[in-house]
Design an enzyme around this catalytic site. Structure first.
Site, PDB file in Angstrom:
ATOM      1  N   CYS A 173       6.803   2.957  22.455  1.00  0.00           N
ATOM      2  CA  CYS A 173       7.904   3.506  23.255  1.00  0.00           C
ATOM      3  C   CYS A 173       8.226   4.928  22.831  1.00  0.00           C
ATOM      4  O   CYS A 173       9.024   5.604  23.476  1.00  0.00           O
ATOM      5  CB  CYS A 173       9.143   2.619  23.138  1.00  0.00           C
ATOM      6  SG  CYS A 173      10.010   2.824  21.564  1.00  0.00           S
ATOM      7  N   HIS A 208      -6.950   8.801  11.162  1.00  0.00           N
ATOM      8  CA  HIS A 208      -6.441   7.418  11.236  1.00  0.00           C
ATOM      9  C   HIS A 208      -4.935   7.325  11.014  1.00  0.00           C
ATOM     10  O   HIS A 208      -4.430   6.250  10.691  1.00  0.00           O
ATOM     11  CB  HIS A 208      -7.191   6.535  10.233  1.00  0.00           C
ATOM     12  CG  HIS A 208      -8.649   6.382  10.568  1.00  0.00           C
ATOM     13  ND1 HIS A 208      -9.571   5.821   9.710  1.00  0.00           N
ATOM     14  CD2 HIS A 208      -9.340   6.716  11.686  1.00  0.00           C
ATOM     15  CE1 HIS A 208     -10.768   5.824  10.288  1.00  0.00           C
ATOM     16  NE2 HIS A 208     -10.660   6.364  11.482  1.00  0.00           N
ATOM     17  N   GLY A 263     -16.793  10.180  -0.330  1.00  0.00           N
ATOM     18  CA  GLY A 263     -16.104   8.907  -0.541  1.00  0.00           C
ATOM     19  C   GLY A 263     -15.867   8.072   0.695  1.00  0.00           C
ATOM     20  O   GLY A 263     -14.818   7.466   0.825  1.00  0.00           O
ATOM     21  N   THR A 264     -16.866   8.027   1.557  1.00  0.00           N
ATOM     22  CA  THR A 264     -16.722   7.111   2.704  1.00  0.00           C
ATOM     23  C   THR A 264     -17.952   6.213   2.826  1.00  0.00           C
ATOM     24  O   THR A 264     -19.073   6.660   2.598  1.00  0.00           O
ATOM     25  CB  THR A 264     -16.430   7.859   4.029  1.00  0.00           C
ATOM     26  OG1 THR A 264     -16.405   6.917   5.096  1.00  0.00           O
ATOM     27  CG2 THR A 264     -17.424   8.956   4.331  1.00  0.00           C
ATOM     28  N   ARG A 310       0.829  -1.210   0.000  1.00  0.00           N
ATOM     29  CA  ARG A 310       0.000   0.000   0.000  1.00  0.00           C
ATOM     30  C   ARG A 310       0.870   1.270   0.000  1.00  0.00           C
ATOM     31  O   ARG A 310       0.536   2.253  -0.640  1.00  0.00           O
ATOM     32  CB  ARG A 310      -0.955  -0.015   1.198  1.00  0.00           C
ATOM     33  CG  ARG A 310      -2.025  -1.092   1.046  1.00  0.00           C
ATOM     34  CD  ARG A 310      -3.055  -1.032   2.138  1.00  0.00           C
ATOM     35  NE  ARG A 310      -3.756   0.226   2.156  1.00  0.00           N
ATOM     36  CZ  ARG A 310      -4.331   0.749   3.240  1.00  0.00           C
ATOM     37  NH1 ARG A 310      -4.291   0.103   4.377  1.00  0.00           N
ATOM     38  NH2 ARG A 310      -4.965   1.898   3.178  1.00  0.00           N
ATOM     39  N   ASN A 313     -20.929  10.469  -3.360  1.00  0.00           N
ATOM     40  CA  ASN A 313     -20.530   9.053  -3.406  1.00  0.00           C
ATOM     41  C   ASN A 313     -21.237   8.420  -4.615  1.00  0.00           C
ATOM     42  O   ASN A 313     -22.431   8.643  -4.802  1.00  0.00           O
ATOM     43  CB  ASN A 313     -20.971   8.347  -2.102  1.00  0.00           C
ATOM     44  CG  ASN A 313     -20.253   7.034  -1.874  1.00  0.00           C
ATOM     45  OD1 ASN A 313     -20.114   6.226  -2.785  1.00  0.00           O
ATOM     46  ND2 ASN A 313     -19.787   6.816  -0.659  1.00  0.00           N
TER      47      ASN A 313
HETATM   48  P1  NAD Z   1     -14.336   2.229   2.327  1.00  0.00           P
HETATM   49  O1  NAD Z   1     -13.444   1.451   1.416  1.00  0.00           O
HETATM   50  O2  NAD Z   1     -15.064   1.508   3.387  1.00  0.00           O
HETATM   51  O3  NAD Z   1     -15.428   2.994   1.436  1.00  0.00           O
HETATM   52  C1  NAD Z   1     -15.080   3.707   0.284  1.00  0.00           C
HETATM   53  C2  NAD Z   1     -16.274   4.509  -0.187  1.00  0.00           C
HETATM   54  O4  NAD Z   1     -15.852   5.291  -1.304  1.00  0.00           O
HETATM   55  C3  NAD Z   1     -17.459   3.658  -0.655  1.00  0.00           C
HETATM   56  O5  NAD Z   1     -18.652   4.183  -0.105  1.00  0.00           O
HETATM   57  C4  NAD Z   1     -17.454   3.841  -2.172  1.00  0.00           C
HETATM   58  O6  NAD Z   1     -18.754   3.806  -2.745  1.00  0.00           O
HETATM   59  C5  NAD Z   1     -16.853   5.212  -2.300  1.00  0.00           C
HETATM   60  N1  NAD Z   1     -16.168   5.466  -3.575  1.00  0.00           N
HETATM   61  C6  NAD Z   1     -15.554   4.584  -4.403  1.00  0.00           C
HETATM   62  N2  NAD Z   1     -15.023   5.229  -5.456  1.00  0.00           N
HETATM   63  C7  NAD Z   1     -15.292   6.543  -5.286  1.00  0.00           C
HETATM   64  C8  NAD Z   1     -14.991   7.711  -6.026  1.00  0.00           C
HETATM   65  N3  NAD Z   1     -14.285   7.662  -7.175  1.00  0.00           N
HETATM   66  N4  NAD Z   1     -15.432   8.912  -5.560  1.00  0.00           N
HETATM   67  C9  NAD Z   1     -16.144   8.983  -4.409  1.00  0.00           C
HETATM   68  N5  NAD Z   1     -16.469   7.901  -3.665  1.00  0.00           N
HETATM   69  C10 NAD Z   1     -16.032   6.703  -4.091  1.00  0.00           C
HETATM   70  O7  NAD Z   1     -13.431   3.417   2.910  1.00  0.00           O
HETATM   71  P2  NAD Z   1     -13.628   4.352   4.212  1.00  0.00           P
HETATM   72  O8  NAD Z   1     -15.057   4.711   4.369  1.00  0.00           O
HETATM   73  O9  NAD Z   1     -12.607   5.411   4.098  1.00  0.00           O
HETATM   74  O10 NAD Z   1     -13.263   3.435   5.463  1.00  0.00           O
HETATM   75  C11 NAD Z   1     -12.325   2.384   5.454  1.00  0.00           C
HETATM   76  C12 NAD Z   1     -11.037   2.594   6.252  1.00  0.00           C
HETATM   77  O11 NAD Z   1      -9.939   2.241   5.400  1.00  0.00           O
HETATM   78  C13 NAD Z   1     -10.721   3.966   6.739  1.00  0.00           C
HETATM   79  O12 NAD Z   1     -10.394   3.841   8.077  1.00  0.00           O
HETATM   80  C14 NAD Z   1      -9.456   4.435   5.993  1.00  0.00           C
HETATM   81  O13 NAD Z   1      -8.528   4.949   6.907  1.00  0.00           O
HETATM   82  C15 NAD Z   1      -8.877   3.203   5.417  1.00  0.00           C
HETATM   83  N6  NAD Z   1      -8.363   3.354   4.009  1.00  0.00           N
HETATM   84  C16 NAD Z   1      -7.652   4.462   3.613  1.00  0.00           C
HETATM   85  C17 NAD Z   1      -7.197   4.584   2.296  1.00  0.00           C
HETATM   86  C18 NAD Z   1      -6.414   5.810   1.872  1.00  0.00           C
HETATM   87  O14 NAD Z   1      -5.749   6.409   2.711  1.00  0.00           O
HETATM   88  N7  NAD Z   1      -6.487   6.206   0.609  1.00  0.00           N
HETATM   89  C19 NAD Z   1      -7.479   3.583   1.359  1.00  0.00           C
HETATM   90  C20 NAD Z   1      -8.197   2.451   1.808  1.00  0.00           C
HETATM   91  C21 NAD Z   1      -8.638   2.362   3.127  1.00  0.00           C
END
Ligand code: NAD
Length: 244
Positions: free
Chosen positions: A133, A121, A191-192, A73, A217
């Protein structure tokens, strides 16, 4: 009443606002080439349980597996650039009395685009010590990709500087985010999935304090129920349009 697919209604909410809070998730970075949590789990790593890849118990059970997942990642993040949504949010800061970006993302792309975001996060480029530590390494180039290294200070495992499932968020940071949510006029949620708490509680908190909630979204999410306006589209397409 919820208005769906209405960029104009969302613009109207924003044009009347003085204080805007933005909550972003993995979807805001999807068009930068970073898979969302779900996408990452349906790809190369589909056979692993998220609890094994993103929890302390999972790490303790198989440190090399988790270390390699984060190395993969980190490589994706290192190649990624902010997209039009990150840039639109960074330039919108100047147009409101208050404009705060709260992100669940660990990729640092808001900062790269010019937003001083609250990273609830943590950060994937940071490495810390499992025993807490106090050791911190901010240069991922110095980390080996295979075996997780040992802490040079205390000898425990080093781990990614992100918040894993089951871990507490930094209290002062969460309180700051809650204050921003309860004082804003509009909360823009981009996008969450709204499945990860306590971040997912912020839109409802904002709404209880009288804010309008705009959700961007392409798919349905748990946060649709807290929305005043839902814009069904991707972040890089729709967020710039909201601030035109
Ligand atoms: P999630 O993967 O659970 O959800 C992603 C959301 O984004 C979904 O609702 C989806 O429909 C939507 N989505 C997909 N493509 C999109 C686009 N092009 N534009 C707008 N929306 C779009 O992610 P989350 O809600 O952030 O929660 C999961 C956890 O995973 C979080 O705690 C996060 O810290 C972590 N995470 C972070 C990253 C990063 O830093 N880029 C990547 C993956 C996961």
């Amino acid at each position: 009443m919820i208005t769906i697919d209405n960029v104009n209604a969302a613009r109207q909410c924003l044009s009347r606002a003085q204080r805007v809070a933005v909550l972003t998730g993995a979807g805001v970075s999807a068009e930068s080439g970073i898979p969302t949590f779900r996408d990452a789990l349906t790809g190369l790593w589909a056979r692993f349980d998220p609890m094994k890849l993103a929890s302390e118990d999972g790490f303790r059970a198989d440190p090399p597996l988790v270390w390699r997942w984060y190395a993969w990642r980190r490589e994706l993040v290192a190649k990624a650039l902010p997209n039009a949504a990150h840039y639109a949010l960074a330039s919108a800061q100047l147009r409101f009395a208050a404009f705060d970006v709260i992100t669940q993302n660990v990729d640092g792309l808001h900062a790269l685009a010019g937003s001083a975001s609250i990273e609830l996060h943590g950060s994937i480029v940071r490495t810390t010590c499992l025993a807490r530590c106090g050791f911190v390494e901010n240069d991922p180039q110095l980390l080996p990709p295979g075996e997780p290294p040992r802490c040079p200070q205390c000898g425990d495992w080093l781990r990614p500087g992100v918040v894993w499932f089951g871990e507490m968020l930094e209290v002062a940071m969460l309180q700051h985010a809650e204050r921003i949510a309860s004082e804003c006029d509009v909360m823009l949620v981009v996008g969450t999935s709204g499945l990860v708490y306590p971040a997912a509680a912020l839109p409802a908190l904002a709404m209880r304090h009288g804010a309008k909630v705009v959700v961007v979204n392409p798919s349905e999410s748990e946060l649709d129920q807290s929305a005043t306006v839902i814009v069904r589209g991707t972040a890089a397409m729709e967020v710039p349009r909201l601030f035109e």
